[in-house]
Design a protein around this motif. Structure first.
Motif, PDB file in Angstrom:
ATOM      1  N   HIS A 132      11.231  -9.992 -17.086  1.00  0.00           N
ATOM      2  CA  HIS A 132      11.963 -11.256 -16.971  1.00  0.00           C
ATOM      3  C   HIS A 132      13.156 -11.045 -16.052  1.00  0.00           C
ATOM      4  O   HIS A 132      13.834 -10.009 -16.136  1.00  0.00           O
ATOM      5  CB  HIS A 132      12.439 -11.722 -18.349  1.00  0.00           C
ATOM      6  N   PRO A 133      13.430 -11.981 -15.147  1.00  0.00           N
ATOM      7  CA  PRO A 133      14.519 -11.787 -14.182  1.00  0.00           C
ATOM      8  C   PRO A 133      15.876 -11.495 -14.820  1.00  0.00           C
ATOM      9  O   PRO A 133      16.732 -10.869 -14.182  1.00  0.00           O
ATOM     10  CB  PRO A 133      14.547 -13.119 -13.416  1.00  0.00           C
ATOM     11  N   THR A 134      16.096 -11.927 -16.059  1.00  0.00           N
ATOM     12  CA  THR A 134      17.373 -11.622 -16.703  1.00  0.00           C
ATOM     13  C   THR A 134      17.570 -10.132 -16.906  1.00  0.00           C
ATOM     14  O   THR A 134      18.698  -9.673 -17.116  1.00  0.00           O
ATOM     15  CB  THR A 134      17.484 -12.333 -18.065  1.00  0.00           C
ATOM     16  N   SER A 135      16.472  -9.348 -16.868  1.00  0.00           N
ATOM     17  CA  SER A 135      16.564  -7.900 -17.072  1.00  0.00           C
ATOM     18  C   SER A 135      16.821  -7.123 -15.789  1.00  0.00           C
ATOM     19  O   SER A 135      16.963  -5.901 -15.828  1.00  0.00           O
ATOM     20  CB  SER A 135      15.278  -7.382 -17.728  1.00  0.00           C
ATOM     21  N   LEU A 136      16.868  -7.804 -14.663  1.00  0.00           N
ATOM     22  CA  LEU A 136      17.200  -7.139 -13.405  1.00  0.00           C
ATOM     23  C   LEU A 136      18.670  -6.721 -13.411  1.00  0.00           C
ATOM     24  O   LEU A 136      19.484  -7.305 -14.133  1.00  0.00           O
ATOM     25  CB  LEU A 136      16.950  -8.086 -12.230  1.00  0.00           C
ATOM     26  N   PRO A 137      19.047  -5.713 -12.623  1.00  0.00           N
ATOM     27  CA  PRO A 137      20.462  -5.351 -12.529  1.00  0.00           C
ATOM     28  C   PRO A 137      21.264  -6.532 -11.984  1.00  0.00           C
ATOM     29  O   PRO A 137      20.801  -7.261 -11.106  1.00  0.00           O
ATOM     30  CB  PRO A 137      20.465  -4.190 -11.524  1.00  0.00           C
ATOM     31  N   GLY A 138      22.462  -6.729 -12.531  1.00  0.00           N
ATOM     32  CA  GLY A 138      23.289  -7.825 -12.058  1.00  0.00           C
ATOM     33  C   GLY A 138      24.748  -7.576 -12.363  1.00  0.00           C
ATOM     34  O   GLY A 138      25.102  -7.178 -13.472  1.00  0.00           O
ATOM     35  N   ILE A 158      23.903 -10.133 -16.108  1.00  0.00           N
ATOM     36  CA  ILE A 158      22.564 -10.675 -16.292  1.00  0.00           C
ATOM     37  C   ILE A 158      21.857 -10.676 -14.939  1.00  0.00           C
ATOM     38  O   ILE A 158      22.487 -10.872 -13.901  1.00  0.00           O
ATOM     39  CB  ILE A 158      22.630 -12.107 -16.875  1.00  0.00           C
ATOM     40  N   GLY A 159      20.550 -10.429 -14.958  1.00  0.00           N
ATOM     41  CA  GLY A 159      19.796 -10.478 -13.715  1.00  0.00           C
ATOM     42  C   GLY A 159      19.675 -11.902 -13.206  1.00  0.00           C
ATOM     43  O   GLY A 159      19.801 -12.860 -13.965  1.00  0.00           O
ATOM     44  N   ASP A 160      19.444 -12.037 -11.890  1.00  0.00           N
ATOM     45  CA  ASP A 160      19.310 -13.377 -11.317  1.00  0.00           C
ATOM     46  C   ASP A 160      18.277 -13.352 -10.196  1.00  0.00           C
ATOM     47  O   ASP A 160      17.534 -12.375 -10.034  1.00  0.00           O
ATOM     48  CB  ASP A 160      20.664 -13.907 -10.828  1.00  0.00           C
ATOM     49  N   LEU A 161      18.221 -14.427  -9.416  1.00  0.00           N
ATOM     50  CA  LEU A 161      17.224 -14.563  -8.356  1.00  0.00           C
ATOM     51  C   LEU A 161      17.753 -14.074  -7.013  1.00  0.00           C
ATOM     52  O   LEU A 161      17.191 -14.410  -5.966  1.00  0.00           O
ATOM     53  CB  LEU A 161      16.789 -16.034  -8.242  1.00  0.00           C
ATOM     54  N   GLN A 180       1.533  -2.596  -6.234  1.00  0.00           N
ATOM     55  CA  GLN A 180       1.294  -3.581  -7.294  1.00  0.00           C
ATOM     56  C   GLN A 180       0.967  -4.942  -6.681  1.00  0.00           C
ATOM     57  O   GLN A 180       1.295  -5.214  -5.532  1.00  0.00           O
ATOM     58  CB  GLN A 180       2.515  -3.693  -8.202  1.00  0.00           C
ATOM     59  N   GLN A 181       0.321  -5.789  -7.501  1.00  0.00           N
ATOM     60  CA  GLN A 181      -0.045  -7.115  -7.003  1.00  0.00           C
ATOM     61  C   GLN A 181       0.516  -8.259  -7.845  1.00  0.00           C
ATOM     62  O   GLN A 181       0.444  -9.417  -7.443  1.00  0.00           O
ATOM     63  CB  GLN A 181      -1.575  -7.270  -6.971  1.00  0.00           C
ATOM     64  N   LEU A 182       1.058  -7.942  -9.019  1.00  0.00           N
ATOM     65  CA  LEU A 182       1.490  -8.985  -9.933  1.00  0.00           C
ATOM     66  C   LEU A 182       2.917  -8.760 -10.434  1.00  0.00           C
ATOM     67  O   LEU A 182       3.322  -7.626 -10.681  1.00  0.00           O
ATOM     68  CB  LEU A 182       0.561  -9.055 -11.154  1.00  0.00           C
ATOM     69  N   TRP A 183       3.635  -9.871 -10.585  1.00  0.00           N
ATOM     70  CA  TRP A 183       4.914  -9.863 -11.285  1.00  0.00           C
ATOM     71  C   TRP A 183       4.831 -10.940 -12.355  1.00  0.00           C
ATOM     72  O   TRP A 183       4.752 -12.128 -12.059  1.00  0.00           O
ATOM     73  CB  TRP A 183       6.069 -10.152 -10.330  1.00  0.00           C
ATOM     74  N   GLN A 184       4.817 -10.521 -13.633  1.00  0.00           N
ATOM     75  CA  GLN A 184       4.824 -11.487 -14.719  1.00  0.00           C
ATOM     76  C   GLN A 184       6.269 -11.742 -15.108  1.00  0.00           C
ATOM     77  O   GLN A 184       6.999 -10.816 -15.476  1.00  0.00           O
ATOM     78  CB  GLN A 184       4.029 -11.006 -15.932  1.00  0.00           C
ATOM     79  N   VAL A 185       6.671 -13.008 -15.036  1.00  0.00           N
ATOM     80  CA  VAL A 185       8.091 -13.321 -15.179  1.00  0.00           C
ATOM     81  C   VAL A 185       8.480 -13.912 -16.538  1.00  0.00           C
ATOM     82  O   VAL A 185       9.663 -14.002 -16.855  1.00  0.00           O
ATOM     83  CB  VAL A 185       8.548 -14.297 -14.071  1.00  0.00           C
ATOM     84  N   LEU A 186       7.505 -14.365 -17.342  1.00  0.00           N
ATOM     85  CA  LEU A 186       7.796 -15.055 -18.594  1.00  0.00           C
ATOM     86  C   LEU A 186       8.469 -16.402 -18.292  1.00  0.00           C
ATOM     87  O   LEU A 186       8.766 -16.715 -17.140  1.00  0.00           O
ATOM     88  CB  LEU A 186       8.659 -14.195 -19.524  1.00  0.00           C
ATOM     89  N   SER A 209      23.542  -2.235 -20.481  1.00  0.00           N
ATOM     90  CA  SER A 209      22.214  -2.128 -21.092  1.00  0.00           C
ATOM     91  C   SER A 209      21.744  -3.379 -21.816  1.00  0.00           C
ATOM     92  O   SER A 209      20.578  -3.485 -22.182  1.00  0.00           O
ATOM     93  CB  SER A 209      22.188  -0.950 -22.075  1.00  0.00           C
ATOM     94  N   ILE A 210      22.644  -4.345 -22.048  1.00  0.00           N
ATOM     95  CA  ILE A 210      22.263  -5.574 -22.734  1.00  0.00           C
ATOM     96  C   ILE A 210      22.912  -6.759 -22.037  1.00  0.00           C
ATOM     97  O   ILE A 210      23.847  -6.585 -21.243  1.00  0.00           O
ATOM     98  CB  ILE A 210      22.698  -5.587 -24.225  1.00  0.00           C
TER      99      ILE A 210
END
Length: 263
Positions: free
Chosen positions: A9-15, A19-22, A38-44, A93-94
């Motif tokens: 989920h993008p919120t888990s990216l470093p930020g 919080i992660g963002d776009l 890889q060929q897929l990114w599942q984002v939820l 970490s959170i």
């Protein structure tokens, strides 16, 4: 053809803002996926999270999560100053939603006000077109978000202030959604250009406290006060001896059929 990818989920990216963002971290993640074959990114789900900050209890089945908007993108558009986005200290970490939500939304709302005050902004025509094209869901959501804020975040059946939504607040909410989808579309195009497909996910039911249910109460199993009658869940199974009570209102298929399943 078999494909592989990563669920993130993008919120888990470093930020920097807790919080992660776009923004840039998302693009670096896409580069990593492509470089590693890889060929897929599942984002939820990417909707505005409601109860418990869960993307599966979103305030809208269509709107995007404002917290995923890149503050750097707003700086690049001249809607924020670089000094505005000097981040306070956040955990590594959170996601500390209690701190992240008010601090980041404050800046996003500031950017929205500056954009709306600038009739000559380069994206003004694109914004007007977006509002017209997305009117069916955007107008109810923007009004819902404005009224929810004026009622202290209470669930809509408990609102005491039910006057028409503030016009300026509605416009700000529309801009926020415009910016989210503008950034998301650009990121998705970047993915596809590098052979990465987006794999999404949506809840089976919509949240009770959502613009969908608020704007279309007749389509859901609700009592006279707007509270759910029968609700969704699952019976006892391997994962839970007592089952799960999700709390989502059930659909009234007879009413949906009556209006041609418009919603």
């Amino acid at each position: 053809m078999r494909k592989s990818g990563i669920l993130l989920h993008p919120t888990s990216l470093p930020g920097e803002w807790g919080i992660g963002d776009l923004g840039s971290s998302a693009y670096r993640f896409v580069d990593f996926l492509a470089e590693s074959g890889q060929q897929l990114w599942q984002v939820l789900p990417l909707g505005p999270p409601g109860c418990g900050h869960s993307p599966y209890q979103a305030y809208s089945s269509i709107a995007g999560n404002p917290l995923l908007i890149s503050l750097q993108s707003l700086v690049d558009q001249g809607l924020l100053e670089p000094s505005d986005v000097v981040a306070p200290s956040f955990p590594d970490s959170i996601v500390d939603f209690g701190t992240v939500v008010p601090s980041k939304l404050r800046l996003i709302r500031k950017a929205a006000r500056i954009f709306l005050a600038d009739g000559s902004h380069p994206l003004r025509v694109e914004f007007t077109k977006f509002c017209a094209q997305m009117k069916t869901w955007l107008d109810p959501f923007a009004k819902f978000a404005s009224l929810k804020e004026s009622n202290g975040g209470a669930a809509w059946p408990d609102w005491t202030h039910k006057a028409p939504a503030n016009h300026r607040d509605v416009l700000e909410q529309q801009f926020i959604q415009f910016e989210f989808f503008r950034e998301w579309k650009a990121l998705k195009n970047y993915c596809n250009e590098r052979g990465i497909e987006i794999l999404g996910d949506i809840p089976i039911f919509v949240a009770h406290d959502s613009a969908d249910v608020w704007a279309n109460p007749e389509l859901f199993d609700l009592d006279a006060h707007g509270n759910p009658g029968n609700v969704a869940g699952v019976p006892p199974d391997y994962f839970s001896e007592t089952g799960q009570r999700w709390g989502n209102p059930l659909y009234r298929w007879d009413e949906m059929e009556r209006n041609g399943f418009r919603w």
